[in-house]
Write a protein that holds these residues in place. Structure first.
Motif, PDB file in Angstrom:
ATOM      1  N   MET A 235       0.999  -1.323  -0.007  1.00 37.95           N
ATOM      2  CA  MET A 235       0.151   0.024   0.073  1.00 37.95           C
ATOM      3  C   MET A 235       0.983   1.292   0.003  1.00 37.95           C
ATOM      4  N   PRO A 236       0.512   2.394  -0.736  1.00 33.34           N
ATOM      5  CA  PRO A 236       1.198   3.469  -0.622  1.00 33.34           C
ATOM      6  C   PRO A 236       0.816   4.270   0.712  1.00 33.34           C
ATOM      7  N   GLU A 237       1.816   4.948   1.189  1.00 29.54           N
ATOM      8  CA  GLU A 237       1.639   5.511   2.630  1.00 29.54           C
ATOM      9  C   GLU A 237       0.377   6.578   2.459  1.00 29.54           C
ATOM     10  N   ASP A 238      -0.504   6.594   3.492  1.00 27.61           N
ATOM     11  CA  ASP A 238      -1.704   7.469   3.679  1.00 27.61           C
ATOM     12  C   ASP A 238      -2.464   7.495   2.187  1.00 27.61           C
ATOM     13  N   GLU A 239      -2.619   6.666   1.550  1.00 30.61           N
ATOM     14  CA  GLU A 239      -3.481   6.543   0.480  1.00 30.61           C
ATOM     15  C   GLU A 239      -3.748   5.191   0.022  1.00 30.61           C
ATOM     16  N   GLY A 240      -4.878   5.099  -1.033  1.00 35.62           N
ATOM     17  CA  GLY A 240      -5.030   3.834  -1.285  1.00 35.62           C
ATOM     18  C   GLY A 240      -6.369   3.385  -0.491  1.00 35.62           C
TER      19      GLY A 240
ATOM     20  N   ILE B 215      -8.840   2.442   5.782  1.00 35.73           N
ATOM     21  CA  ILE B 215      -7.529   2.652   5.487  1.00 35.73           C
ATOM     22  C   ILE B 215      -6.824   1.375   5.746  1.00 35.73           C
ATOM     23  N   TRP B 216      -6.022   0.806   4.831  1.00 30.63           N
ATOM     24  CA  TRP B 216      -5.531  -0.491   4.631  1.00 30.63           C
ATOM     25  C   TRP B 216      -4.088  -0.288   5.410  1.00 30.63           C
ATOM     26  N   THR B 217      -3.846  -1.401   6.051  1.00 27.80           N
ATOM     27  CA  THR B 217      -2.671  -1.854   6.369  1.00 27.80           C
ATOM     28  C   THR B 217      -2.184  -3.192   5.612  1.00 27.80           C
TER      29      THR B 217
END
Length: 228
Positions: free
Chosen positions: A76-81, A187-189
């Motif tokens: 995942m892109p940081e703070d996005e997606g 919000i994905w991790t």
């Protein structure tokens, strides 16, 4: 791994659901489709990943649409997606009695080829390759409960009424169903797994910088009932 995801999804039903012929270039293994960016390359895997930013119910264009979707975050892109989900049962329940009465017996035509309205880089399909359109009820009964059944990827007007009125009603309902009180944004991790019922849920990929790597793995469990 894709094998693990396929095993988990397979406990709920059949995941061997072939994509349309023009989607065959998508990376697939163990009945799992890779979405997002491809390896270290910039940009989306295909135009189908671009139209994922529009609210939709997976494979609504099929005569028997997908039942469950399993989606897991790999990179995942940081703070996005993020991915947003809309509760279509709650959206239906919040309608006025007059609006509910208006929607009875209304249908919408769901067509895979409608996606080209949003991105003409999606290749045109011959009559032999294009999946036939499917007419589904606008209000779907799910385990005795009612829910709106819409998908902006594949349909854009309500049928059984003059086109201009049907388009206006569709726009009204889509705006209503995706208003903040019915939407959850995840919000994905990496490692997260989301599962949802497409019969009463829409979702979309929240737009993000496509130059950043975002890799998701998806499994779809076949539906077992014609929408009614």
């Amino acid at each position: 791994s894709t094998a693990d995801l396929s095993t988990v999804a397979g406990k709920f039903g059949d995941t061997a659901q072939d994509p349309p012929k023009t989607s065959a270039k998508l990376t697939r293994s163990d009945n799992i489709t890779q979405l997002g960016t491809k390896g270290d390359e910039a940009g989306p895997i295909s135009a189908y990943d671009i139209v994922a930013r529009f609210w939709h119910s997976d494979s609504s264009w099929r005569p028997i649409p997908t039942w469950l979707t399993f989606l897991t975050a790999v990179v995942m892109p940081e703070d996005e997606g993020n991915t947003a989900f809309a509760d279509m049962e709650a959206a239906y329940n919040a309608l006025s009695d007059d609006r509910k009465a208006l929607l009875e017996s209304k249908q919408m035509v769901h067509a895979f080829t409608t996606m080209r309205r949003y991105d003409n880089s999606i290749p045109e399909m011959s009559e032999d390759d294009a999946p036939p359109p499917a007419a589904h009820p606008l209000v779907r009964t799910v385990d005795g409960r009612r829910a709106l059944f819409m998908s902006s990827q594949t349909c854009y007007y309500v049928g059984n009424m003059p086109f201009d009125e049907g388009r206006a009603l569709y726009d009204e309902l889509m705006e209503h169903a995706t208003s903040p009180q019915f939407v959850y944004e995840h919000i994905w991790t990496p490692g997260d797994l989301a599962m949802w019922d497409n019969r009463a849920t829409m979702h979309r990929a929240v737009p993000y910088d496509r130059r950043k790597k975002r890799i998701m793995h998806r499994a779809e469990v076949k539906g077992t009932e014609v929408p009614r």
